[in-house]
Design an enzyme around this catalytic site. Structure first.
Site, mmCIF file in Angstrom:
data_model
loop_
_atom_site.group_PDB
_atom_site.id
_atom_site.type_symbol
_atom_site.label_atom_id
_atom_site.label_comp_id
_atom_site.label_asym_id
_atom_site.label_seq_id
_atom_site.Cartn_x
_atom_site.Cartn_y
_atom_site.Cartn_z
ATOM 1 N N CYS A 78 47.574 46.823 48.858
ATOM 2 C CA CYS A 78 47.221 46.834 47.442
ATOM 3 C C CYS A 78 47.112 48.274 46.970
ATOM 4 O O CYS A 78 46.489 49.095 47.623
ATOM 5 C CB CYS A 78 45.903 46.100 47.209
ATOM 6 S SG CYS A 78 45.807 45.350 45.601
ATOM 7 N N LEU B 185 36.060 48.098 36.981
ATOM 8 C CA LEU B 185 35.977 47.569 38.344
ATOM 9 C C LEU B 185 36.814 48.332 39.361
ATOM 10 O O LEU B 185 36.409 48.472 40.512
ATOM 11 C CB LEU B 185 36.368 46.085 38.356
ATOM 12 C CG LEU B 185 35.486 45.183 37.485
ATOM 13 C CD1 LEU B 185 35.955 43.748 37.563
ATOM 14 C CD2 LEU B 185 34.021 45.274 37.916
#
Length: 422
Positions: free
Chosen positions: A117, A330
């Protein structure tokens, strides 16, 4: 390598069936490692991340049988391997989810540090601290997490300094075979967590506080669970993405096989922008807006506005009148799609974790490059309204999380072709 060629400004109309949620399927697949009996998992999306997790389970010794393209039967009774190797784990960060179940069931495991990721720092520290709170000894050796609990795990309080979805999931799975009671404080509240809890409950685990920030788990004092068959909940992020397909093209679309309550932060924002929504028990129909107003978004943990929808709404903001502001709280590095949207003509300025988008802007087809899963869908959205032809490259990111995206969009009337890079 594949790319998508998209002809923009084509009218869309029709209905879309939403697939099972990848982010619910991944922890549930990992949790089957806790089960003594075979488990049937239905509504699995056919996406790269699911195939990677299935391969990892197989590598650990689980038996796998695809009963149809979206139903997998898994038998983990006679696992013979407790090492999750780098070759498999590096493909996606969700592989860390096998840590909790392997440790709980076999009292020792080796799990490679994950990859897969590109969105900033997603440290595994929270996972490791949770395992330590349950009595595990953790060492990092040559890129591997070596976790040991020779006498088994013991229930304890786990306090997360920062809310973590996968951290909560790993703690839940580990606690399900721990002796006594575990409390997870500052737990994530996502619907995907609730479904994992229901799955563990089917095997006899007592869990209280589901949907709240504090979970109380009484583990099953046994060496394994007897988990029951389960059907994966609909993917709220895929549903939100297709609502944005309707919104950015200002089309009438119906999104089927969904749980509207899971989409409230998204639907509230679309109504604020100016769209009329017909919300039924398991569908939402979006109707064209007379005028699309600029908006402000701050990403938050569930039930707040999801970070996984931020990129799609940035694309939508290019077609809204006025100045929209998106604050990402976030993850770092989650505005990588902004520069690619600019290549299509978007008027976006960035300052640390805040993006300002001026609209409405006429976009023009171009070559753009996907940088992560949700960024890739934002580029597809923008290409649908751009004048001319766009090519979205590196769509292997898209294939990680969207099942048959080009087929579903083409069924609405779009002109999207998957082609091979020369």
């Amino acid at each position: 390598m594949d790319f998508l060629e998209i002809v923009g400004q084509v009218p869309l109309k029709g209905e879309v069936e939403i697939s099972g949620a990848k982010n619910s399927a991944l922890p549930i697949l990992a949790a089957t490692l806790l089960s003594r009996q075979e488990v049937k998992i239905k509504s699995l999306p056919q996406v790269v991340d699911i195939k990677a997790m299935a391969l990892l389970l197989q590598n650990l010794g689980a038996s796998l049988e695809w009963l149809n393209p979206n139903t997998l039967q898994i038998g983990a009774k006679s696992l013979n391997h407790t090492e999750a190797t780098y070759d498999l784990v590096r493909k996606m960060r969700a592989s860390i989810l096998v840590l909790g179940p392997l440790l709980a069931r076999f009292k020792e495991c080796l799990v490679s540090l994950p990859g897969g990721c590109a969105i900033g720092a997603r440290p595994v520290d929270l996972h490791l601290k949770a395992m330590q709170q349950l009595g595990a000894k953790i060492t990092i050796e040559q890129g591997y997490i070596h976790a040991k609990a020779p006498k088994g795990l013991k229930g304890n309080d786990i306090l997360f300094d920062k809310i973590s979805v996968t951290g909560t999931e790993n703690a839940l799975m580990a606690a399900s075979l721990a002796k006594g009671i575990t409390r997870i404080i500052n737990a994530a509240k996502e619907p995907e967590i609730a479904q994992l809890c229901a799955f563990l409950q089917s095997g006899g685990v007592e869990i209280h506080g589901i949907g709240s920030s504090e979970l109380k788990i009484r583990g099953v004092e046994n060496d394994a669970l007897n988990l029951k068959d389960i059907q994966i909940i609909p993917d709220r992020i895929e549903a939100g993405t297709y609502l944005c397909v309707g919104a950015i093209t200002n089309s009438q679309l119906k999104i089927n096989h969904i749980i509207p309550n899971h989409l409230q932060a998204i639907t509230d924002k679309l109504i604020e922008i100016g769209f009329s929504l017909d919300i039924q028990e398991n569908s939402i129909e979006i109707h064209p807006a007379k005028k699309r107003q600029a908006f402000e978004i701050t990403t938050k943990e569930y039930p707040g506005f999801p970070t996984d929808m931020q990129a799609q709404f940035m694309a939508l903001a290019t077609q809204c009148l006025g100045t929209s502001v998106i604050e990402e709280t976030l993850f770092e590095n989650r505005f990588m799609h902004a520069s690619e949207l600019q290549r299509l003509g978007a008027n976006i300025s960035l300052k640390t974790n805040v993006a300002t988008i001026s609209g409405s802007t006429e976009l023009t087809g171009s070559d753009v490059m996907a940088t992560d899963l949700r960024a890739s869908s934002a580029l597809v959205l923008a290409a649908l309204v751009a004048k001319g032809v766009s090519r979205v490259h590196r769509i292997y990111h898209l294939d990680r999380g969207y099942e048959r995206l080009e087929d579903k969009i083409n069924a609405l009337g779009a002109k999207v072709a998957r082609l091979k890079e020369k």
